[in-house]
Scaffold this motif. Structure first.
Motif, PDB file in Angstrom:
ATOM      1  N   LYS A  45       0.879  -1.054  -0.003  1.00 39.08           N
ATOM      2  CA  LYS A  45      -0.022   0.052   0.215  1.00 39.08           C
ATOM      3  C   LYS A  45       0.904   1.228  -0.084  1.00 39.08           C
ATOM      4  O   LYS A  45       0.536   2.329  -0.844  1.00 39.08           O
ATOM      5  CB  LYS A  45      -1.079  -0.139   1.335  1.00 39.08           C
ATOM      6  CG  LYS A  45      -1.918   1.095   1.190  1.00 39.08           C
ATOM      7  CD  LYS A  45      -2.853   1.064   2.495  1.00 39.08           C
ATOM      8  CE  LYS A  45      -3.792  -0.221   2.234  1.00 39.08           C
ATOM      9  NZ  LYS A  45      -4.740  -0.254   3.362  1.00 39.08           N
ATOM     10  N   THR A  46       1.976   1.276   0.757  1.00 37.89           N
ATOM     11  CA  THR A  46       2.906   2.440   0.990  1.00 37.89           C
ATOM     12  C   THR A  46       3.686   2.555  -0.495  1.00 37.89           C
ATOM     13  O   THR A  46       3.684   3.718  -0.989  1.00 37.89           O
ATOM     14  CB  THR A  46       3.792   2.168   1.945  1.00 37.89           C
ATOM     15  OG1 THR A  46       3.243   2.038   3.263  1.00 37.89           O
ATOM     16  CG2 THR A  46       4.760   3.490   2.035  1.00 37.89           C
ATOM     17  N   LEU A  47       3.922   1.689  -1.059  1.00 38.16           N
ATOM     18  CA  LEU A  47       4.556   1.286  -2.301  1.00 38.16           C
ATOM     19  C   LEU A  47       3.902   1.899  -3.493  1.00 38.16           C
ATOM     20  O   LEU A  47       4.222   2.834  -4.193  1.00 38.16           O
ATOM     21  CB  LEU A  47       5.264   0.059  -2.898  1.00 38.16           C
ATOM     22  CG  LEU A  47       6.065  -0.126  -3.819  1.00 38.16           C
ATOM     23  CD1 LEU A  47       7.445   0.781  -3.781  1.00 38.16           C
ATOM     24  CD2 LEU A  47       6.267  -1.466  -4.138  1.00 38.16           C
ATOM     25  N   ALA A  48       2.564   1.457  -3.482  1.00 42.97           N
ATOM     26  CA  ALA A  48       1.634   1.854  -4.584  1.00 42.97           C
ATOM     27  C   ALA A  48       1.480   3.362  -4.126  1.00 42.97           C
ATOM     28  O   ALA A  48       1.115   4.328  -5.252  1.00 42.97           O
ATOM     29  CB  ALA A  48       0.455   1.206  -4.280  1.00 42.97           C
ATOM     30  N   SER A  49       1.294   4.055  -2.894  1.00 43.24           N
ATOM     31  CA  SER A  49       0.692   5.269  -2.673  1.00 43.24           C
ATOM     32  C   SER A  49       2.014   6.206  -3.263  1.00 43.24           C
ATOM     33  O   SER A  49       1.962   7.429  -3.501  1.00 43.24           O
ATOM     34  CB  SER A  49       0.674   5.810  -1.371  1.00 43.24           C
ATOM     35  OG  SER A  49       1.602   5.547  -0.502  1.00 43.24           O
ATOM     36  N   ASP A  50       3.330   5.734  -2.936  1.00 46.21           N
ATOM     37  CA  ASP A  50       4.613   6.498  -3.365  1.00 46.21           C
ATOM     38  C   ASP A  50       4.762   6.596  -5.057  1.00 46.21           C
ATOM     39  O   ASP A  50       5.220   7.530  -5.554  1.00 46.21           O
ATOM     40  CB  ASP A  50       5.631   5.654  -3.051  1.00 46.21           C
ATOM     41  CG  ASP A  50       6.026   6.161  -1.341  1.00 46.21           C
ATOM     42  OD1 ASP A  50       5.271   6.852  -0.828  1.00 46.21           O
ATOM     43  OD2 ASP A  50       6.773   5.155  -0.782  1.00 46.21           O
ATOM     44  N   HIS A  51       4.297   5.881  -5.760  1.00 48.18           N
ATOM     45  CA  HIS A  51       4.176   5.693  -7.232  1.00 48.18           C
ATOM     46  C   HIS A  51       2.743   6.191  -7.629  1.00 48.18           C
ATOM     47  O   HIS A  51       2.890   6.380  -9.106  1.00 48.18           O
ATOM     48  CB  HIS A  51       4.395   4.348  -7.751  1.00 48.18           C
ATOM     49  CG  HIS A  51       5.717   3.818  -7.385  1.00 48.18           C
ATOM     50  ND1 HIS A  51       6.817   4.412  -7.721  1.00 48.18           N
ATOM     51  CD2 HIS A  51       6.367   2.665  -6.699  1.00 48.18           C
ATOM     52  CE1 HIS A  51       8.071   3.736  -7.275  1.00 48.18           C
ATOM     53  NE2 HIS A  51       7.497   2.546  -6.642  1.00 48.18           N
TER      54      HIS A  51
END
Length: 110
Positions: free
Chosen positions: A101-107
């Motif tokens: 979820k964090t990786l997706a929001s960063d991208h």
């Protein structure tokens, strides 16, 4: 009788039923008769001490709040139980979901 013989004579038989309390202290009668004994002796019964709850015992023993999330430090709320899964597997799965979820929001993905 020898010293050992006198000692052994006090050991009850294997399946002997021991009576610890009788009369007004017997388990069956204590709840109804003990208050009457207190009244007759003009005594006030002692208050039962409050038993500490789960969280208090855990804080004292482990030094950590059992209702605090180990990941985000927020307050935990019971939502349900998962039968059969080990706690480490559940935690690992949750950490992976949070990382995705964090990786997706960063991208910038949804």
């Amino acid at each position: 009788m020898t010293r050992a013989g006198r000692y052994v004579s006090h050991i009850p038989s294997r399946h002997f039923k021991m009576v610890r309390y009788y009369g007004f202290l017997a388990n069956r009668k204590r709840g109804t008769l003990l208050p009457k004994v207190y009244d007759a002796l003009e005594m006030t019964p002692r208050e039962k001490p409050q038993k500490p709850g789960f969280a208090v015992l855990m804080k004292a023993f482990l030094g950590t709040d059992p209702y605090q999330c180990i990941l985000c430090k927020g307050r935990l709320r019971f939502a349900g139980a998962v039968a059969g899964d080990h706690a480490t597997k559940i935690l690992s799965d949750r950490l992976q979901k949070m990382a995705k979820k964090t990786l997706a929001s960063d991208h910038g993905v949804g």
